[in-house]
Write a protein that holds these residues in place. Structure first.
Motif, PDB file in Angstrom:
ATOM      1  N   GLU A 118       7.126  -8.582 -11.154  1.00 53.65           N
ATOM      2  CA  GLU A 118       8.548  -8.658 -11.456  1.00 53.65           C
ATOM      3  C   GLU A 118       8.972  -7.639 -12.512  1.00 53.65           C
TER       4      GLU A 118
ATOM      5  N   GLN B  85      11.961  -6.542 -10.350  1.00 53.98           N
ATOM      6  CA  GLN B  85      13.164  -7.302 -10.658  1.00 53.98           C
ATOM      7  C   GLN B  85      14.326  -6.417 -11.115  1.00 53.98           C
TER       8      GLN B  85
ATOM      9  N   ASP C 237      14.963 -10.286  -2.476  1.00 55.43           N
ATOM     10  CA  ASP C 237      15.107 -10.232  -3.932  1.00 55.43           C
ATOM     11  C   ASP C 237      16.561 -10.016  -4.325  1.00 55.43           C
TER      12      ASP C 237
ATOM     13  N   ASP D  19       4.429  -9.835  -6.720  1.00 53.42           N
ATOM     14  CA  ASP D  19       4.506 -10.648  -7.933  1.00 53.42           C
ATOM     15  C   ASP D  19       4.806  -9.815  -9.176  1.00 53.42           C
TER      16      ASP D  19
END
Length: 255
Positions: free
Chosen positions: A160, A164, A198, A158
């Motif tokens: 990010e 990310q 991802d 989680d």
């Protein structure tokens, strides 16, 4: 005299026997970390000196050293320095030459380890500082994958903030970069399916946006033919046409 100098000195045992290293810091500064505040809650000046010990058997010595440096001076080496414009987004790392490349990813890992330690110790400001330094390092495909492997091994799915940008980096460049480290890239994909997911999610999102913009482009063209406003000329965004991102700079030069 700073008040923290009057607080008890705590010994921090980093690593495991027979290679453990003992570092020391003042309790008043360590208490900036909620984790240390709880770990040292029973210690005071009356506690025997050799009993004020906190053990960090699984943490990296360099990262702990950077954490202690941050507590005392508000930064850690290499420091962020003002860039030519003097703006925060143009800061550069101390003693860093942009022409130098972090071949093995050692510098990326150094800051990633500070980031994960700051997460454990509940120091969001240190996390932010470490993350900002990561994005000022130029590396290679193999260095980037080594860094990605550490992040996907040691952070929550989680998170990010750090994951990310890694996925985005590879989603927009994997068609080029994977050829520089194809075996390592394949191993990373197989070992960390979430890394592959991802990347794929970003690629598919960009394709979907591309289709939507393409439809809009054709709609504008039709209006222009009919006397309506002309298209702005940007064209569709695709997986191979990288849109503007929030990355301050590319960490790796692609030839």
């Amino acid at each position: 005299m700073n008040s923290y100098l009057k607080s008890p000195v705590i010994h921090i045992m980093v690593g495991q026997s027979p290679r453990e290293t003992i570092l020391s810091a003042h309790l008043a500064l360590l208490q900036k970390s909620q984790w240390f505040a709880e770990a040292c809650s029973s210690y005071s000046n009356s506690t025997p000196h050799d009993e004020r010990i906190v053990k960090l058997p699984d943490e990296d010595l360099g990262a702990v050293g950077s954490f202690l440096e941050y507590l005392y001076v508000g930064e850690y080496t290499p420091r962020l320095l003002p860039g030519a414009s003097g703006k925060a987004e143009d800061q550069v790392l101390e003693h860093t030459d942009d022409s130098q490349v972090d071949e093995a990813g050692d510098n990326l890992l150094r800051h990633a380890k500070v980031y994960t330690l700051a997460e454990k110790l509940q120091l969001p400001e240190l996390k932010h500082l470490a993350h900002s330094k990561i994005h000022r390092i130029n590396s290679t495909a193999k260095g980037e994958l080594r860094y990605a492997k550490f992040v996907y091994e040691n952070t929550s799915k989680d998170d990010e903030t750090i994951r990310q940008p890694i996925a985005s980096f590879w989603a927009h460049r994997s068609h080029v970069l994977r050829h520089e480290a194809e075996a390592e890239f394949k191993a990373m994909i197989l070992e960390f399916p979430h890394f592959a997911f991802d990347i794929l999610s970003i690629v598919l999102d960009q394709k979907e946006k591309g289709r939507e913009k393409d439809k809009d482009h054709h709609s504008k063209s039709a209006k222009a033919t009919a006397g309506g406003p002309a298209d702005d000329g940007d064209g569709p965004i695709t997986a191979t046409k990288t849109p503007r991102t929030s990355r301050k700079r590319l960490r790796m030069s692609v030839v």
